[in-house]
Design a protein around this motif. Structure first.
Motif, PDB file in Angstrom:
ATOM      1  N   GLY A 149       0.817  -1.220   0.000  1.00  0.00           N
ATOM      2  CA  GLY A 149       0.000   0.000   0.000  1.00  0.00           C
ATOM      3  C   GLY A 149       0.843   1.259   0.000  1.00  0.00           C
ATOM      4  O   GLY A 149       0.326   2.361  -0.138  1.00  0.00           O
ATOM      5  N   PRO A 157       1.316   3.780   3.576  1.00  0.00           N
ATOM      6  CA  PRO A 157      -0.147   3.716   3.436  1.00  0.00           C
ATOM      7  C   PRO A 157      -0.829   4.366   4.638  1.00  0.00           C
ATOM      8  O   PRO A 157      -0.262   4.423   5.735  1.00  0.00           O
ATOM      9  CB  PRO A 157      -0.430   2.211   3.391  1.00  0.00           C
ATOM     10  CG  PRO A 157       0.729   1.579   4.079  1.00  0.00           C
ATOM     11  CD  PRO A 157       1.916   2.463   3.813  1.00  0.00           C
ATOM     12  N   ASN A 160      -3.035  -0.188   7.390  1.00  0.00           N
ATOM     13  CA  ASN A 160      -2.593  -1.509   6.935  1.00  0.00           C
ATOM     14  C   ASN A 160      -3.839  -2.368   6.748  1.00  0.00           C
ATOM     15  O   ASN A 160      -4.427  -2.839   7.712  1.00  0.00           O
ATOM     16  CB  ASN A 160      -1.652  -2.134   7.967  1.00  0.00           C
ATOM     17  CG  ASN A 160      -1.036  -3.442   7.477  1.00  0.00           C
ATOM     18  OD1 ASN A 160      -1.577  -4.111   6.582  1.00  0.00           O
ATOM     19  ND2 ASN A 160       0.083  -3.817   8.060  1.00  0.00           N
ATOM     20  N   GLN A 169      -5.106 -10.357  -2.296  1.00  0.00           N
ATOM     21  CA  GLN A 169      -5.210  -8.920  -2.010  1.00  0.00           C
ATOM     22  C   GLN A 169      -5.567  -8.215  -3.317  1.00  0.00           C
ATOM     23  O   GLN A 169      -5.221  -8.702  -4.392  1.00  0.00           O
ATOM     24  CB  GLN A 169      -3.876  -8.366  -1.497  1.00  0.00           C
ATOM     25  CG  GLN A 169      -3.058  -9.307  -0.626  1.00  0.00           C
ATOM     26  CD  GLN A 169      -3.540  -9.421   0.799  1.00  0.00           C
ATOM     27  OE1 GLN A 169      -4.346  -8.601   1.264  1.00  0.00           O
ATOM     28  NE2 GLN A 169      -3.060 -10.423   1.530  1.00  0.00           N
ATOM     29  N   TYR A 171      -5.520  -4.406  -5.452  1.00  0.00           N
ATOM     30  CA  TYR A 171      -5.219  -2.974  -5.608  1.00  0.00           C
ATOM     31  C   TYR A 171      -6.167  -2.388  -6.642  1.00  0.00           C
ATOM     32  O   TYR A 171      -6.343  -2.963  -7.726  1.00  0.00           O
ATOM     33  CB  TYR A 171      -3.794  -2.756  -6.117  1.00  0.00           C
ATOM     34  CG  TYR A 171      -2.707  -2.785  -5.070  1.00  0.00           C
ATOM     35  CD1 TYR A 171      -2.930  -2.284  -3.797  1.00  0.00           C
ATOM     36  CD2 TYR A 171      -1.449  -3.287  -5.374  1.00  0.00           C
ATOM     37  CE1 TYR A 171      -1.922  -2.303  -2.842  1.00  0.00           C
ATOM     38  CE2 TYR A 171      -0.437  -3.305  -4.417  1.00  0.00           C
ATOM     39  CZ  TYR A 171      -0.684  -2.821  -3.166  1.00  0.00           C
ATOM     40  OH  TYR A 171       0.306  -2.842  -2.220  1.00  0.00           O
ATOM     41  N   ILE A 194      -4.964   5.080  -4.121  1.00  0.00           N
ATOM     42  CA  ILE A 194      -4.882   3.609  -4.079  1.00  0.00           C
ATOM     43  C   ILE A 194      -5.846   3.055  -3.032  1.00  0.00           C
ATOM     44  O   ILE A 194      -5.877   3.538  -1.890  1.00  0.00           O
ATOM     45  CB  ILE A 194      -3.455   3.140  -3.727  1.00  0.00           C
ATOM     46  CG1 ILE A 194      -2.430   3.735  -4.696  1.00  0.00           C
ATOM     47  CG2 ILE A 194      -3.369   1.613  -3.737  1.00  0.00           C
ATOM     48  CD1 ILE A 194      -0.984   3.434  -4.321  1.00  0.00           C
ATOM     49  N   LEU A 196      -6.503  -0.559  -1.172  1.00  0.00           N
ATOM     50  CA  LEU A 196      -6.004  -1.914  -0.905  1.00  0.00           C
ATOM     51  C   LEU A 196      -7.153  -2.689  -0.277  1.00  0.00           C
ATOM     52  O   LEU A 196      -7.655  -2.300   0.780  1.00  0.00           O
ATOM     53  CB  LEU A 196      -4.791  -1.853   0.039  1.00  0.00           C
ATOM     54  CG  LEU A 196      -4.327  -3.176   0.668  1.00  0.00           C
ATOM     55  CD1 LEU A 196      -4.009  -4.227  -0.381  1.00  0.00           C
ATOM     56  CD2 LEU A 196      -3.097  -2.930   1.556  1.00  0.00           C
ATOM     57  N   VAL A 201      -5.800   3.742   0.879  1.00  0.00           N
ATOM     58  CA  VAL A 201      -4.482   3.785   1.514  1.00  0.00           C
ATOM     59  C   VAL A 201      -3.605   4.930   0.992  1.00  0.00           C
ATOM     60  O   VAL A 201      -2.632   5.312   1.640  1.00  0.00           O
ATOM     61  CB  VAL A 201      -3.728   2.436   1.384  1.00  0.00           C
ATOM     62  CG1 VAL A 201      -4.415   1.353   2.212  1.00  0.00           C
ATOM     63  CG2 VAL A 201      -3.604   1.990  -0.069  1.00  0.00           C
ATOM     64  N   GLN A 202      -3.940   5.469  -0.180  1.00  0.00           N
ATOM     65  CA  GLN A 202      -3.257   6.672  -0.693  1.00  0.00           C
ATOM     66  C   GLN A 202      -4.326   7.572  -1.289  1.00  0.00           C
ATOM     67  O   GLN A 202      -5.123   7.117  -2.102  1.00  0.00           O
ATOM     68  CB  GLN A 202      -2.227   6.328  -1.785  1.00  0.00           C
ATOM     69  CG  GLN A 202      -1.116   5.385  -1.346  1.00  0.00           C
ATOM     70  CD  GLN A 202      -0.116   6.009  -0.386  1.00  0.00           C
ATOM     71  OE1 GLN A 202      -0.093   7.235  -0.197  1.00  0.00           O
ATOM     72  NE2 GLN A 202       0.701   5.184   0.239  1.00  0.00           N
TER      73      GLN A 202
END
Ligand code: MG
Length: 246
Positions: A149, A157, A160, A169, A171, A194, A196, A201-202
């Motif tokens: 992440g 990130p 978590n 997982q 993205y 982003i 996750l 996370v971003q």
């Protein structure tokens, strides 16, 4: 008396009429063109929508090549692309600019002595230059801007949101390519948002430059470029990769 009472009735009505604002017509802020094209969404979350470019057909590595030249060397089995110890990084034969990207990845269960950056390390490189880290960093301490992440060595990130291995997982990445002036200087940095596993996370971060293992990143001008998946001598599995050009 009667005349007075009429006056008293009229005065508030007049004041009200004067105070009432002239409301704009609602039509003034309606836009009727251009009509957005229809896109049929996937049946389940993570499924490609109708306008997606499918990057992996689940059967072979068509559309991929080795970064060092020649055919891609990853193993394909059970609808997955798998990094083998000597396979090297791979990239798409197509080039991309701004995209919405979906990638699913999985790190097998590893022994406890596989730690830090040696625990399912891979990476999704936008335009072959800007790495979204892939790592089993759920209960695996490492530098926080080097875990899953993260935008490697630039942004940790926000949270978590990993699942325990060997779960898959996902993205979902919104990527805006950097813009450069004619003289090669930077006009607008690259940006990424982003998710996750569906968790943010971003949040629209501005990248400092291409991913660097050592030192400060520095932008160099470039145009559209392939998507790259990093082989880091760790076994990592990928599936369901698709992209939408933005
Ligand atoms: Mg990596």
């Amino acid at each position: 008396m009667k005349r007075l009472s009429v006056l008293f009735c009229l005065v508030p009505a007049l004041a009200l009429a004067q105070a009432a604002p002239q409301l704009p017509a609602p039509e003034l802020t309606e836009v009727w063109t251009s009509v957005p094209p229809k896109v049929a969404p996937g049946a389940r979350p993570g499924d490609p929508p109708s306008d997606a470019i499918i990057l992996f057909n689940g059967k072979d590595l068509s559309g991929w090549e080795s970064v060092s030249g020649g055919p891609a060397q990853w193993r394909v089995a059970d609808g997955e692309m798998i990094i083998t110890p000597t396979s090297g990084s791979i990239q798409t034969t197509q080039k991309f600019g701004d995209v919405q990207l979906h990638v699913e990845w999985m790190v097998p269960v590893l022994p406890a002595n596989r730690k830090g950056q040696d625990r399912g390390n891979s990476g999704v490189y936008l335009q072959g230059l800007y790495e979204v880290q892939v790592l089993d960093s759920l209960d695996n301490p490492t530098y926080v801007n080097g875990g899953a992440g993260s935008i490697y060595k630039q942004y940790a990130p926000l949270v978590n949101a990993l699942r325990p291995a060997p779960q898959w997982q996902s993205y979902d990445i919104i990527y805006t390519a950097p813009r450069f002036y004619g003289d090669g200087s930077l006009a607008e940095p690259a940006r990424m948002t982003i998710f996750l596993n569906g968790v943010l996370v971003q949040n629209n971060v501005a990248l400092r430059g291409p991913t660097e293992y050592r030192g400060i990143p520095l932008y160099k001008p470039h145009g559209d470029a392939p998507l790259m998946l990093q082989a880091h001598n760790n076994e990592v599995h990928y599936r369901n990769l698709w992209v939408r050009k933005l």
